[in-house]
Design an enzyme around this catalytic site. Sequence first.
Site, PDB file in Angstrom:
ATOM      1  N   ASP A  75       0.836  -1.222   0.007  1.00  0.00           N
ATOM      2  CA  ASP A  75      -0.131   0.070  -0.024  1.00  0.00           C
ATOM      3  C   ASP A  75       0.953   1.392   0.084  1.00  0.00           C
ATOM      4  O   ASP A  75       1.823   1.118   0.663  1.00  0.00           O
ATOM      5  CB  ASP A  75      -0.746   0.012   1.161  1.00  0.00           C
ATOM      6  CG  ASP A  75      -2.022   0.818   1.095  1.00  0.00           C
ATOM      7  OD1 ASP A  75      -3.278   0.473   0.930  1.00  0.00           O
ATOM      8  OD2 ASP A  75      -1.809   2.232   1.035  1.00  0.00           O
ATOM      9  N   HIS A 127     -10.014  -5.357  -3.301  1.00  0.00           N
ATOM     10  CA  HIS A 127      -8.695  -5.639  -2.592  1.00  0.00           C
ATOM     11  C   HIS A 127      -8.658  -6.036  -1.140  1.00  0.00           C
ATOM     12  O   HIS A 127      -9.814  -5.410  -0.503  1.00  0.00           O
ATOM     13  CB  HIS A 127      -7.729  -4.198  -2.854  1.00  0.00           C
ATOM     14  CG  HIS A 127      -8.637  -3.138  -2.284  1.00  0.00           C
ATOM     15  ND1 HIS A 127      -9.464  -2.379  -3.263  1.00  0.00           N
ATOM     16  CD2 HIS A 127      -8.571  -2.413  -1.315  1.00  0.00           C
ATOM     17  CE1 HIS A 127      -9.888  -1.120  -2.432  1.00  0.00           C
ATOM     18  NE2 HIS A 127      -9.211  -1.072  -1.210  1.00  0.00           N
TER      19      HIS A 127
HETATM   20  P1  AMP Z   1      -9.618   1.293   0.420  1.00  0.00           P
HETATM   21  O1  AMP Z   1     -10.026   2.613   1.133  1.00  0.00           O
HETATM   22  O2  AMP Z   1     -10.251   0.141   0.803  1.00  0.00           O
HETATM   23  O3  AMP Z   1     -10.408   1.435  -1.253  1.00  0.00           O
HETATM   24  O4  AMP Z   1      -8.125   1.205   0.145  1.00  0.00           O
HETATM   25  C1  AMP Z   1      -7.456   1.547  -1.039  1.00  0.00           C
HETATM   26  C2  AMP Z   1      -6.013   1.701  -0.654  1.00  0.00           C
HETATM   27  O5  AMP Z   1      -5.246   1.714  -1.887  1.00  0.00           O
HETATM   28  C3  AMP Z   1      -5.739   2.581   0.270  1.00  0.00           C
HETATM   29  O6  AMP Z   1      -5.095   2.228   1.396  1.00  0.00           O
HETATM   30  C4  AMP Z   1      -4.480   3.417  -0.482  1.00  0.00           C
HETATM   31  O7  AMP Z   1      -3.623   3.958   0.421  1.00  0.00           O
HETATM   32  C5  AMP Z   1      -3.939   2.526  -1.611  1.00  0.00           C
HETATM   33  N1  AMP Z   1      -3.527   3.005  -2.696  1.00  0.00           N
HETATM   34  C6  AMP Z   1      -4.085   4.022  -3.489  1.00  0.00           C
HETATM   35  N2  AMP Z   1      -3.120   4.307  -4.559  1.00  0.00           N
HETATM   36  C7  AMP Z   1      -2.266   3.445  -4.473  1.00  0.00           C
HETATM   37  C8  AMP Z   1      -1.205   2.987  -5.478  1.00  0.00           C
HETATM   38  N3  AMP Z   1      -0.787   3.725  -6.474  1.00  0.00           N
HETATM   39  N4  AMP Z   1      -0.402   2.033  -4.971  1.00  0.00           N
HETATM   40  C9  AMP Z   1      -0.608   1.617  -3.922  1.00  0.00           C
HETATM   41  N5  AMP Z   1      -1.494   1.517  -2.923  1.00  0.00           N
HETATM   42  C10 AMP Z   1      -2.326   2.490  -3.453  1.00  0.00           C
END
Ligand code: AMP
Length: 113
Positions: free
Chosen positions: A31, A101
């Site tokens: 993440d 995810h």
């Molecule tokens: P959610 O709130 O469950 O949709 O989680 C989305 C997650 O994706 C968050 O923890 C973000 O920090 C993570 N995230 C967003 N963009 C990226 C990225 N480019 N690479 C890795 N993680 C990401």
Amino acid sequence: MSTETIFSKIIRHEMTADIVYQDILVTAFRDISPCAPTHILIVPNILIPTLNNVYPSHEALLGRMITTAVKIAKDEGIAEDGYRLVFNCNKNGGQEISHIHLHLLGGMPLGPI
Ligand code: AMP
């Protein structure tokens, strides 16, 4: 029709990410904004926008997401102490990216939910 997110680009290696595991069904990467010392996202390689779009035909895929999370937890050395697996769904669940995810969180005491 479902709209692709940045996760599809990460899966196809069109966008940089710290990928720790990938196979024909799933991709796992760190993440970008970790909430714990280990914070890894396990995603299906096909686009499923939310848990509300999961059907019985996805059961093997969902199983692979969990077994992948367990393998990574062991590889990361957090399995024995313990960890948390989390799916968020839609607005009230705190889902920001519309591509399901599984969050793998560990490396510290996480407290009660
Ligand atoms: P959610 O709130 O469950 O949709 O989680 C989305 C997650 O994706 C968050 O923890 C973000 O920090 C993570 N995230 C967003 N963009 C990226 C990225 N480019 N690479 C890795 N993680 C990401």
